[in-house]
Design an enzyme around this catalytic site. Structure first.
Site, PDB file in Angstrom:
ATOM      1  N   LEU A 231      48.125  32.004  49.734  1.00  0.00           N
ATOM      2  CA  LEU A 231      48.238  31.603  48.335  1.00  0.00           C
ATOM      3  C   LEU A 231      48.466  32.858  47.504  1.00  0.00           C
ATOM      4  O   LEU A 231      47.925  33.934  47.817  1.00  0.00           O
ATOM      5  CB  LEU A 231      46.962  30.895  47.852  1.00  0.00           C
ATOM      6  CG  LEU A 231      46.793  29.408  48.218  1.00  0.00           C
ATOM      7  CD1 LEU A 231      45.452  28.897  47.702  1.00  0.00           C
ATOM      8  CD2 LEU A 231      47.929  28.569  47.669  1.00  0.00           C
ATOM      9  N   ASP A 232      49.265  32.723  46.463  1.00  0.00           N
ATOM     10  CA  ASP A 232      49.476  33.860  45.571  1.00  0.00           C
ATOM     11  C   ASP A 232      48.147  34.321  44.998  1.00  0.00           C
ATOM     12  O   ASP A 232      47.186  33.543  44.890  1.00  0.00           O
ATOM     13  CB  ASP A 232      50.420  33.473  44.427  1.00  0.00           C
ATOM     14  CG  ASP A 232      51.736  32.908  44.941  1.00  0.00           C
ATOM     15  OD1 ASP A 232      52.108  33.254  46.075  1.00  0.00           O
ATOM     16  OD2 ASP A 232      52.364  32.123  44.200  1.00  0.00           O
ATOM     17  N   THR A 233      48.103  35.571  44.611  1.00  0.00           N
ATOM     18  CA  THR A 233      46.851  36.127  44.100  1.00  0.00           C
ATOM     19  C   THR A 233      46.339  35.350  42.900  1.00  0.00           C
ATOM     20  O   THR A 233      45.138  35.076  42.781  1.00  0.00           O
ATOM     21  CB  THR A 233      47.054  37.613  43.724  1.00  0.00           C
ATOM     22  OG1 THR A 233      47.526  38.318  44.872  1.00  0.00           O
ATOM     23  CG2 THR A 233      45.747  38.223  43.250  1.00  0.00           C
ATOM     24  N   HIS A 316      55.709  32.341  46.625  1.00  0.00           N
ATOM     25  CA  HIS A 316      55.848  31.939  45.221  1.00  0.00           C
ATOM     26  C   HIS A 316      56.816  30.771  45.062  1.00  0.00           C
ATOM     27  O   HIS A 316      57.508  30.660  44.051  1.00  0.00           O
ATOM     28  CB  HIS A 316      56.327  33.113  44.360  1.00  0.00           C
ATOM     29  CG  HIS A 316      55.502  34.344  44.473  1.00  0.00           C
ATOM     30  ND1 HIS A 316      54.164  34.377  44.163  1.00  0.00           N
ATOM     31  CD2 HIS A 316      55.835  35.605  44.871  1.00  0.00           C
ATOM     32  CE1 HIS A 316      53.696  35.612  44.355  1.00  0.00           C
ATOM     33  NE2 HIS A 316      54.696  36.370  44.795  1.00  0.00           N
TER      34      HIS A 316
END
Length: 367
Positions: A231-233, A316
């Site tokens: 998962l993106d930050t 993303h």
């Protein structure tokens, strides 16, 4: 003279003689005297013969009565226990207690040095390979062994495609495929967790720069875990952690097409054809990206909360798709990874997945 006559007539001088009226009456009636009746337990027939047969039986108890009396001689002519007139009808005399004691001591000495053979404590067939099915199910977390036996009785358990119909079946957890209610059972020492990742946490188990990462939420575990996908930050939501390598590989492989569900906060107004555009495909620098499903969940003025479902896992991917369509994402949360949802799980909370959830994940990827 008068007294002697009285004695002779009344029979008091010879109370048990042959001329006694009382004895004569009892002989005529055929009933034994009370003293004979008292000892009549073992020789009723002999006692009666002694009281009624012949002149010798008329005076006194008689030979049959004496033989039947307690403590009398036990000759064959008498009616004692061992005689033919007794209840045992010619049987052997009973053994004394001393004889039985000596016999028991001889038997004990005879078998004292004999090697003892202990019977196995397990049931017949315990030499077979594998483990009992109910034990494997209990270790996998389906309840006590008794509860697992009830699952088998209810025909809810399969082994290698066949429904188990009897208790005690043995299985090899490493080779046999076991299912409960159609869902595969993870029989090994596997662990499966779901974490609601907060924003700002990077999707790695360790970070050399000391930033907050997934490994900070799974300390003091029995085995090393690794994350399934990324998962993106700044993206929040469900991320899976496990030590089952094959399951993790299949969940992230495009071939199996495991769907992920996201909630994105964007600014409107949102045109009606946005969902169609996302489903048809958005051209990105690394190729087309298509959504499997799109809908508007909530609208407050110009603030929209939309749901996007897709099976791709490129970096993303959701942010880039919506941004390319003209709607930059302000906040993004992944609510489902396949059948595993967040529910009421709070941000930063780690929970162990249930056996049903693990089974559904395995069914998604044909395990």
């Amino acid at each position: 003279m008068r007294s002697s006559g009285r004695n002779s007539s009344s029979g008091r001088g010879n109370p048990r003689g042959a001329g006694n009226k009382r004895d004569d009456n009892q002989q005529r009636s055929g009933r034994p005297r009370p003293e004979e009746r008292r000892h009549d337990g073992g020789a009723s027939s002999g006692g009666r013969r002694g009281a009624s047969d012949g002149p010798q039986a008329g005076g006194g108890r008689g030979a049959g009565a004496r033989g039947g009396a307690k403590g009398g001689p036990k000759s064959p002519q008498s009616g004692g226990k061992g005689g033919p007139g007794g209840r045992r009808g010619g049987g052997t005399p009973s053994r004394s207690r001393e004889y039985e004691t000596r016999q028991e001591e001889r038997n004990r000495e005879r078998y004292a040095n004999k090697p003892r053979t202990s019977t196995p404590k397990t049931f017949p067939g315990a030499e077979q390979e594998g483990e009992r099915l109910q034990k494997v199910l209990a270790r996998a977390g389906y309840g006590s062994r008794r509860a697992c036996e009830e699952l088998i009785d209810q025909s809810r358990v399969e082994v290698n495609g066949s429904i188990v119909v009897e208790q005690g079946q043995r299985v090899d957890p490493e080779k046999d495929e076991i299912k409960v209610d159609g869902l595969t059972v993870a029989t090994q020492s596997y662990q499966f967790f779901s974490l609601n990742k907060p924003a700002g946490v990077i999707s790695t188990m360790e970070d050399p720069e000391g930033r907050q990462c997934l490994g900070d939420y799974v300390t003091n575990r029995e085995t090393r875990l690794f994350h399934v996908g990324r998962l993106d930050t700044e993206t929040e939501g469900v991320i899976l952690l496990t030590n089952h390598g094959e399951l993790a590989h299949r969940l992230t492989h495009p071939r199996y097409g495991v769907k992920k569900t996201y909630l994105a906060a964007i600014q409107g107004p949102v045109p009606r054809d946005l969902g169609k555009r996302l489903k048809d495909g958005i051209q990105l620098e690394d190729g087309y990206a298509r959504a499997d499903h799109f809908r508007i969940v909530e609208q407050i003025g110009k603030n929209y909360l939309v749901e996007v479902v897709l099976h791709e896992g490129r970096k993303h991917i959701v942010r880039r798709m919506l941004s390319e369509a003209g709607f930059p994402v302000e906040k993004l949360v992944r609510t489902h990874f396949g059948p595993i949802g967040l529910g009421d799980q709070k941000s930063g909370w780690l929970r162990r997945m249930s056996n049903t959830e693990v089974g559904m994940l395995m069914r998604e990827v044909d395990l």
